[in-house]
Scaffold this active site. Sequence first.
Site, short mmCIF file in Angstrom:
data_model
loop_
_atom_site.label_atom_id
_atom_site.label_comp_id
_atom_site.label_asym_id
_atom_site.label_seq_id
_atom_site.Cartn_x
_atom_site.Cartn_y
_atom_site.Cartn_z
N HIS A 48 -1.17 -0.86 -4.32
CA HIS A 48 -2.49 -0.42 -3.83
C HIS A 48 -2.42 1.08 -3.55
CE1 HIS A 48 -6.40 -1.15 -1.88
NE2 HIS A 48 -6.00 -0.32 -0.93
N MET A 91 -12.68 -4.73 3.79
CA MET A 91 -11.90 -3.93 4.75
C MET A 91 -11.81 -4.70 6.06
SD MET A 91 -10.83 -1.12 3.35
CE MET A 91 -9.98 -0.72 4.87
N MET A 134 -8.49 9.10 -0.59
CA MET A 134 -9.38 9.50 0.51
C MET A 134 -9.77 10.97 0.36
SD MET A 134 -7.50 7.70 3.72
CE MET A 134 -6.69 6.09 3.59
N HIS A 189 -8.11 2.28 -4.75
CA HIS A 189 -9.18 2.10 -3.79
C HIS A 189 -9.78 3.47 -3.47
CE1 HIS A 189 -10.13 0.80 0.69
NE2 HIS A 189 -11.22 1.10 0.01
N SER A 245 0.83 -1.20 0.00
CA SER A 245 0.00 0.00 0.00
C SER A 245 0.87 1.25 0.00
CB SER A 245 -0.91 0.00 1.22
OG SER A 245 -1.68 1.18 1.21
N ASP A 301 -4.55 4.22 -2.11
CA ASP A 301 -5.71 4.63 -1.32
C ASP A 301 -6.07 6.08 -1.59
OD1 ASP A 301 -6.35 2.31 0.29
OD2 ASP A 301 -4.43 2.63 1.29
N GLY A 324 -3.70 3.97 7.96
CA GLY A 324 -2.89 2.78 8.06
C GLY A 324 -2.52 2.53 9.51
N GLY A 325 -1.93 1.38 9.76
CA GLY A 325 -1.38 1.09 11.08
C GLY A 325 -2.38 0.61 12.11
N ASP A 352 -7.82 -5.84 3.12
CA ASP A 352 -7.14 -4.56 3.25
C ASP A 352 -7.32 -4.01 4.66
OD1 ASP A 352 -6.00 -2.07 2.83
OD2 ASP A 352 -7.64 -1.32 1.57
N GLY A 353 -6.19 -3.88 5.37
CA GLY A 353 -6.21 -3.26 6.69
C GLY A 353 -5.58 -4.14 7.75
N GLY A 354 -4.42 -3.72 8.24
CA GLY A 354 -3.76 -4.46 9.31
C GLY A 354 -3.24 -5.82 8.89
N GLY A 384 0.34 -2.42 4.18
CA GLY A 384 1.02 -1.14 4.27
C GLY A 384 2.08 -1.17 5.35
N MET A 400 -11.92 5.82 -1.54
CA MET A 400 -12.69 6.05 -0.31
C MET A 400 -13.26 7.46 -0.43
SD MET A 400 -10.08 4.14 2.27
CE MET A 400 -8.81 4.13 1.02
C1 DX5 Z 1 -6.91 2.00 5.09
C2 DX5 Z 1 -6.44 1.68 3.69
C3 DX5 Z 1 -5.40 0.62 3.61
C4 DX5 Z 1 -4.11 0.94 4.30
C5 DX5 Z 1 -3.62 -0.34 4.91
O1 DX5 Z 1 -8.03 2.81 5.00
O2 DX5 Z 1 -7.51 1.28 2.86
O3 DX5 Z 1 -5.14 0.29 2.25
O4 DX5 Z 1 -3.11 1.41 3.44
O5 DX5 Z 1 -2.55 -0.02 5.71
P1 DX5 Z 1 -2.11 -1.00 6.88
O6 DX5 Z 1 -1.58 -2.23 6.23
O7 DX5 Z 1 -1.08 -0.20 7.60
O8 DX5 Z 1 -3.33 -1.27 7.71
ZN ZN Z 2 -7.02 0.48 0.74
#
Ligand code: DX5
Ligand code: ZN
Length: 222
Positions: free
Chosen positions: A37, A141, A41, A70, A12, A39, A148-149, A179-181, A201, A72
């Site tokens: 990937h 998700m 936003m 992606h 990511s 993101d 992230g994180g 996607d996520g964590g 990410g 958002m």
């Molecule tokens: C969060 C994003 C993810 C993010 C994931 O809203 O959609 O793509 O980059 O990051 P990690 O892997 O740190 O959760």
């Molecule tokens: Zn994403």
Amino acid sequence: MTDDRKPILAPSLLAFDHADLGTAAAEVESEGREWLHVDVMDGHFVPNLTFGPQTVMDLRSKCGLFLDVHLMLANPSSHAEAFVKAGANLVSAHVETGVSIGETLAAIRKLDCQAGIALNPDTPAEEVRSYLGEVDLVLVMTVEPGFGGQSFRKDMVEKINVLHRWREIGRHDFRLEVDGGVNFDNAKLCREAGADVFVAGTAYRKLDVDGRAAFARGLGSS
Ligand code: DX5
Ligand code: ZN
């Protein structure tokens, strides 16, 4: 649905240096990954702000990676086309944005781009069921979108498996992305549940080049 679909580890961009995105993409590509990937936003659908179509256009000119965008965005229908024209290979929009989602997906595909549908952790799998024949990817998700994180929500593994089973029952041909964590350990659980694209990410960025390669290999990815 094919069980032989090659798993993909998709780093990511969010976790990299936002003042040096070309270098980030070059690093991802040179280390052997195939997808990136991205993101997007808008500060409305999620509280954070990130990248626009110009970012995708400039990445497109600098790398050959599959750009997995992606969105958002509260209003993806207004912006999806700009990301396709900028060079995205796949554009995903969230089902929570409302009734025009079907038209948005159709518009993306009409432009010869792959289309994905994304759903938040608290959105039931049923909400995307009627779109499964019209998408190239379903993005599950595993954190609240926006940052992230965060920690992976293990309760999402069952949702992944439900979508995988619907894919098999319906003989659909979409990819199933988490996607996520996502890290090495929970990615394996997601793989067992049926996921085949793994966005990472923070966990990815923390690894050195050998750790990243091992992460990919462990999933059967490049
Ligand atoms: C969060 C994003 C993810 C993010 C994931 O809203 O959609 O793509 O980059 O990051 P990690 O892997 O740190 O959760
Ligand atoms: Zn994403």
